[in-house]
Design an enzyme around this catalytic site. Structure first.
Site, PDB file in Angstrom:
ATOM      1  N   PHE A  95      -4.666 -33.239 -12.943  1.00  0.00           N
ATOM      2  CA  PHE A  95      -3.344 -32.782 -13.348  1.00  0.00           C
ATOM      3  C   PHE A  95      -2.271 -33.583 -12.618  1.00  0.00           C
ATOM      4  CE2 PHE A  95       0.257 -29.812 -12.822  1.00  0.00           C
ATOM      5  CZ  PHE A  95       0.459 -29.412 -14.128  1.00  0.00           C
ATOM      6  N   ASN A 189      -1.142 -23.261  -7.011  1.00  0.00           N
ATOM      7  CA  ASN A 189      -0.574 -23.540  -8.331  1.00  0.00           C
ATOM      8  C   ASN A 189      -1.751 -23.521  -9.298  1.00  0.00           C
ATOM      9  OD1 ASN A 189       0.859 -24.346 -10.571  1.00  0.00           O
ATOM     10  ND2 ASN A 189       1.034 -26.480  -9.945  1.00  0.00           N
ATOM     11  N   PRO A 190      -2.233 -22.310  -9.642  1.00  0.00           N
ATOM     12  CA  PRO A 190      -3.445 -22.219 -10.451  1.00  0.00           C
ATOM     13  C   PRO A 190      -3.151 -22.517 -11.913  1.00  0.00           C
ATOM     14  CG  PRO A 190      -2.531 -20.046 -10.146  1.00  0.00           C
ATOM     15  CD  PRO A 190      -1.657 -20.991  -9.357  1.00  0.00           C
TER      16      PRO A 190
END
Length: 290
Positions: A95, A189-190
């Site tokens: 990500f 920050n899942p």
């Protein structure tokens, strides 16, 4: 696309900007400049000065612009993402850190101010942006990071090893049981996107790994709920938890934390765009059966 070897840098960047604009790239001029600087390595200030002269376009520029016009993320092309004070290595399988997450890091750093030798863990570290920034900006902190994806873990290892972060491959739902009740801060920050909420940006939908996007369940709240439960397990009483989320999830997450009876000072925090970006809380005490 018409720019070729021998064309001036200024003309090439101008044409690249037009191509990227037509492709719907959100910041076409900046991306055109950054792609040129990726090949030239002179820095944006020097590059912009060169645009005023007759410097030639660098070899390979056309190919990079074509990739970006195909909505391949700029960071995948250059291999670099900038986050606070860090230059992170990124690519397929991880990500790409977002600027809004920098405000979440600031919440942690502010909380740690004056706390000697704090112990921090980042659950679901991805590229290592959060954990790496804390390690870099809080000298003396013992920073741990957990990542489930093998590909993301490999990128995080490259970024975090030089910073002394303790990185483990594991699931944020049950990681680090040997450290229960020992952390001063848990940050996460899942993944939190609902199952049916397919991102509209091609860079996200086609290139960010699904495991880093979707939080589980129709509302995307499975992994955020699990991150909060792990935080309650890992923190010392009085420890600090902060979690990033979507703006529309702020009220739900605040209510979830309050309903557990484990948390005090549940607070919603806004990012620089005025959006409800994160929620923090203080662990009140261990539950009676622990």
């Amino acid at each position: 696309m018409t720019f070729y070897q021998g064309q001036s840098l200024a003309d090439a960047v101008r044409e690249a900007t037009a191509v990227l604009t037509d492709a719907g790239v959100p910041s076409p001029r900046v991306d055109a400049e950054l792609l040129a600087d990726h090949l030239l390595g002179v820095g944006l200030g020097r590059l912009r000065a060169m645009l005023l002269g007759d410097a030639p376009a660098p070899d390979g520029y056309r190919e990079l612009v074509e990739e970006r016009a195909g909505r391949v993320p700029l960071q995948h092309i250059t291999g670099v993402a900038y986050f606070r004070h860090l230059e992170l290595r990124v690519g397929p399988g991880v990500f790409i850190p977002r600027p809004e997450t920098e405000s979440v890091v600031q919440l942690v750093i502010d909380h740690l101010s004056g706390l000697p030798s704090p112990k921090v863990v980042d659950l679901g570290t991805g590229s290592g942006a959060i954990a790496g920034s804390i390690a870099y900006e809080v000298p003396g902190a013992e920073v741990h990071a957990v990542e489930y994806s093998l590909l993301a873990h490999a990128w995080a290892a490259r970024n975090l090893e030089p910073l002394g972060v303790i990185l483990i491959e594991g699931d944020l739902r049950d990681a680090l049981p040997e450290h229960n009740g020992t952390f001063d801060v848990v940050v996460s920050n899942p993944p939190y996107i609902p199952a049916e909420a397919i991102p509209t940006e091609p860079e996200v939908a086609l290139h960010d790994p699904p495991v880093a996007l979707y939080g589980g369940g129709a509302d995307g709240m499975v992994l955020p709920t699990a991150a909060a439960a792990s935080a309650a397990r890992l923190l010392k009483p009085g420890g600090y938890f902060v979690m990033e989320h979507a703006e529309v999830q702020a009220a739900w997450i605040a209510g979830m934390l309050q309903r557990t009876g484990r948390w005090n000072n549940v607070t919603t925090h806004y990012d620089l765009n005025g959006k409800e970006r994160a929620t923090s809380a203080i662990l009140a005490s261990l539950s009676p059966d622990e």
